[in-house]
Design an enzyme around this catalytic site. Sequence first.
Site, PDB file in Angstrom:
ATOM      1  N   SER A   1       4.560  -1.126  -2.992  1.00 56.02           N
ATOM      2  CA  SER A   1       3.471  -1.990  -2.633  1.00 56.02           C
ATOM      3  C   SER A   1       2.162  -1.271  -2.290  1.00 56.02           C
ATOM      4  O   SER A   1       1.119  -1.911  -2.248  1.00 56.02           O
ATOM      5  CB  SER A   1       3.894  -2.839  -1.421  1.00 56.02           C
ATOM      6  OG  SER A   1       4.086  -2.009  -0.288  1.00 56.02           O
TER       7      SER A   1
ATOM      8  N   SER B   1       7.780   1.981  -1.282  1.00 56.72           N
ATOM      9  CA  SER B   1       6.381   1.580  -1.460  1.00 56.72           C
ATOM     10  C   SER B   1       5.351   2.693  -1.351  1.00 56.72           C
ATOM     11  O   SER B   1       4.183   2.492  -1.668  1.00 56.72           O
ATOM     12  CB  SER B   1       6.021   0.486  -0.448  1.00 56.72           C
ATOM     13  OG  SER B   1       6.542  -0.745  -0.874  1.00 56.72           O
TER      14      SER B   1
ATOM     15  N   LYS C   1      -4.086   1.623   3.732  1.00 55.19           N
ATOM     16  CA  LYS C   1      -3.475   0.421   3.162  1.00 55.19           C
ATOM     17  C   LYS C   1      -3.822  -0.755   4.072  1.00 55.19           C
ATOM     18  O   LYS C   1      -3.850  -0.601   5.305  1.00 55.19           O
ATOM     19  CB  LYS C   1      -1.958   0.640   3.103  1.00 55.19           C
ATOM     20  CG  LYS C   1      -1.162  -0.466   2.416  1.00 55.19           C
ATOM     21  CD  LYS C   1       0.328  -0.087   2.394  1.00 55.19           C
ATOM     22  CE  LYS C   1       1.179  -1.114   1.656  1.00 55.19           C
ATOM     23  NZ  LYS C   1       2.625  -0.731   1.638  1.00 55.19           N
TER      24      LYS C   1
END
Lengths: 486, 484
Positions: free
Chosen positions: A151, A175, A76
Amino acid sequence: MHDKTVTQLAAALNSGELSSKELTSHFLQRIEKADGTLNSFITVTAEQALTQADAADKARASGDAGTLTGIPLALKDIYCTQGVKTSCGSKMLDNFIAPYDATVVEKLSAAGTISLGKTNMDEFAMGSSNENSYYGSVKNPWDLSAVPGGSSGGSAAAVAAGLVPAAMGTDTGGSIRQPAAFCGITGLKPTYGRVSRYGIIAYASSLDQAGPMARSAEDCAHLLNVIAGHDVRDSTCVARGVPDYTETLNAPLSGLKIGLPKEYFGDGLDPEVEKAVRDAVKVYESLGATVRDVSLPHTHYAIPAYYVIAPAEASSNLSRYDGVRFGHRCKAPEDLIDLYTRSRAEGFGEEVKRRILIGTHTLSEGFFDAYYTKAQKVRRLIRQDFLDAFEDVDVLMGPASPTPAFDLGAKKDPVSMYLQDIYTIAVNLAGIPGISVPAGFSNGRPVGLQILGTHFAEAQLLNVAHQFQQATDWHLKRPAFAEENA
Amino acid sequence: MQWETVIGLEVHVQLATRSKIFSGASTAFGAEPNTQACAVDLGLPGVLPVLNEQAVAMAVQFGLAVHAEIPEVSVFDRKNYFYPDLPKGYQTSQMYHPIVGPGEVEITLDDNTTKRIRIHHAHLEEDAGKSLHEDFHGMTGIDLNRAGTPLLEIVSEPDMRNAKEAAAYLKAIHSIVTYLGISDGNMAEGSMRCDVNVSVRPKGQEAFGTRAEIKNVNSFRFVERAIAFEVERQIELIEDGGKVVQETRLFDPERDETRSMRTKEEANDYRYFPCPDLLPVVLDQAYLDHLRSQLPELPADKRARFQTSLGLSAYDAHVLSASREMAEFFEEVHRVCGDAKQAANWVQGELSGALNRDNLTIQNSPVSAHQLGELISRVLDDTINGKAAKQVFQALWNGQGSSADEIIEAKGLKQVTDTGAIESMIDQVIAESPAQVAQYRDSEPEKRGKMIGYFVGQVMKASRGTANPQQVNGLLKEKLDALL
C-alpha cells in the site's frame, strides 16, 4: 541532486556545498513538474517545507545540526501530522486535519528532516497496487502503465522517480517491501515493536509496522536510527536499546549462512524474478556466504491466516469512523442508524468495506473459534517455522513478490491481488524484520530481493543488504522518467 | 405455589484513579463537557491506549480483599458495538481472562446473621461517555469526559435469594471498596452502578428459571424496589400461564416498575477479541504480596474485632463497621474516651440522630470524633452528668465552643458533687415543699420511692442540672427518711 542518496546529500549539506533550502526547492520543483503524471502525493506541504529548510540551514550554520538535518522526506499519508490533512487514502478522512504528530513524525522533525508532504496509498493501507486510493492510482515511474505496488505505493514511486530522496512507509503484509521491489528501491520493515505505532492510523494493530523506503540500505540505516526506539505511548513498542545501524554496515559477510526457503521458489514464481534472486544469492556466495535450502512448512497458510486476523482487527479499528466526531458525515441523516450506515457507506471504498465485512464475520459468535482462534494458532506455527529456520541460518532470502509490477487494472479479482503478498505476509505474522533490495529486472520492471532476519536483527539485514549494494549497482539504476522530468 | 427468587449482581465500581484507565486525562467529576477528553479518549485516528498501573493495583486490592484468586495473566478484549458516546466503536474490557478470579464476600442480614456470597470474577474496563438529550433542541450532545474512566465490574454468583440480601451484598461491596479507598462509592455521581439479574423458580427446584437483567439500578433502595417489582411480575406471569423471556429491562424509579429494553434475540453480538494494542497483564507473587501487605483492616475483620476485643454487640459491631468513615469516627472516639460501649452509644445515639436530623454524613459532622471523645470522658470522670452532656453536645453541634471543657466552663455545667452544697439545696427544697413532704410521710413505704422523683427534680432544677443525680438521690432519701 535527485540522483543522490540521503547519505550523499547529508554530506553535501554538511560540507556547505548545498543548502537545505536549495535541496528542498529542487525537490518541490520536481514534484510540481512530475507528480501530475505519477500522482504519488496526496498533499504537498511546500510552504511548511521551505520554512523548515530555512530553520535547518540556520541550525547547521550555528553548528547545531544532526546527520539528517535539512534532508527532505515524504510521509505516507497514514502518519498523523499536526495541522496537515491526514487522509489515509480515504474519502472518510478527506476532511481530517490531524491535531497531533505521530511519534515517528516527531522524531523525524527533532532530527531536523523536512517533510515535503504526504504520499498516496491504498485506502487504510489495504491493497497491493495503490489502486484502492480515493485519490486515484499511482503510476510506476519505470513503466507508467504499471502499478507501483502497495500500500505504500506513493512513497515508493516518489523515491524511485527522484521526487524525494527517501520516504516513510508502513508494512502490514508487505506494504513497504512489495512497492519497494516494484519501484526498484530499498524498503525495510522493522521487527514488530521496533518503531512506535503511535499516530499511525491503524489497519491491523498486531501487524502494522513503520519503516523507511530509500535508495540504499545505508539510507535506511540512517532513517532507522532516527525512528527506532521505545515510546511510552505505544505499549507494544519494545523497550530495547537502539544500536547505531550505520556502524555495522561494512561488517564482512564471510561465513554468513543464507537459507533459501523452498516454499518461496515454487509455482507462480516469474522465471526472471527467480533468476534475479538466484543471481543475487550467487553474489553473496562470492562474498563468502554459504547457502542452503530450508523449509518454512506452514507458508501456504500465511495468506488465509492473514486474511482472518488483519480484517478482524481492521473491522474493530475502523469502527471509530462513524460520522460522529470527525471524518466524513453523510448529509442530513434521518436518525442515528442512517448517520452510521450512510457515512460509512459513502466514506469507505470497496476493498475497505470488503475487509470490514470479512472481519466482522470472522469475529461473530459461532465463527470466532473456527476463524480467529484457529488463525492465531496458525500464526504461532508460522512464527515457529521462522525461529526454527534461524537456528540453522543467519538470514533467509527469496523474492519480495512472485512477479514484477503488474499492469494497472490487471488484477480485478481480490484474491489474485491477495496472492501477490505470498512472500511478504508471513513475515508480519511472525513479527520479524525484512528488507527488499533491488536485484535486477524482469521485462524492464524491477525485481526485489527480500532478506529476512530474526527478531531485532535489523542491523544484520542492513549490513547484508549494504554489502550487496557495494558489490552490485541495481540500486543505482534510475527510471527514464526521472530524467525526462528533470 | 411457593416461589424462590434467585439474584445475581453485576456491580460497576468507578476506580478512584487520578487519570483514566488508558490515557493521562483527568477523571475529576463535574468538569465542563469534553474538557477532560484527550486525543486517546476521543478515539482519534492513530492513538493507542496505555494501561494505568494504579487501576491494576486497585483491582488487585479488591481481589485480595474478597479472598479471590488473582490469575498470573489477564488480558484486555475489545467489546465491539456502535454508540455515539463510545468513541472508538468498541469498549476495552476483559472478557476471557479477567484480572480477579473467583472470591467471596460476607454479608450481614437483618437478624445479624451472616451469609457468604460468591464472586464469579471482577474485570477492568473503560467507561463510555454520556449522551445528553436535553438542551439540544431535538439533537443529542455527547460529553466524553467520562469516556475512559476506569471501572471494575464485579460479577457475583446467583447466590442471593431476596431483595434484602441483594441490598446487603451491594452495601458490603460498597463498604469494601470505600475501605480500600479504591472508589469514592458515590452512587449519586455514578461511582457505583448495578445491573441486577433476577429469576424465580418453584421452591425446591434446582434448575434456575429464565432471568431478566435490570440495568443501571443506582441506589441501595432502588435495588430492593426493582427486585420486588420484578419478582412479582415474573411470578404473576408464570402463574398466569406465561413464560419469562430472557431480556434486558430498565428500572423506572418514578413509576416503581421495570420495562423491557431488548430481548435476547435483539441482543448485540459484541465480537469480543483480544485487544492487539495492549499487552497481557502479568502479575508476579512479589507484587501481590506487596499489595496484600498494604491492605487496611477490612469491614468483616473490623466487625469481628469490635465484638471480640471491644465487647460490642453483633448489632453495634455491624453498624459501626459498615462504612470506613463510621468505623474511623468510632475508633477515634473510643481512642480518646477509652470506653467502647459509651463511644458506641454516643455515635449511634446522639450523633447519628443529629446527623439524620440535619441530613449530614458522618464526614461532615460538625462535632469531630475528638470532641465527642472528650465529651464522653467528662461524663466518665463525673465532671458532668448525662443531662449536661447532651447540652454540651448540642452546643458543640451548634459551634458554640471548640471543646467540651470550654462549653462546660462557659455554661457552668460542671457537676456539683460537693455534699455540703447539695445538702443545702435539699434542705431548701424540703423547706419550700411542706405539702409534698407531708404526702411523702403519709404514704405507704413502697410508694415513697416513686415520690422521691419530685424532690430530685426540684433539686436538679435548683442546681440548673449540675448536681450529681446519684448523690442527690442518696442524700434526699436520707434526709426525707429522717423526717419520718
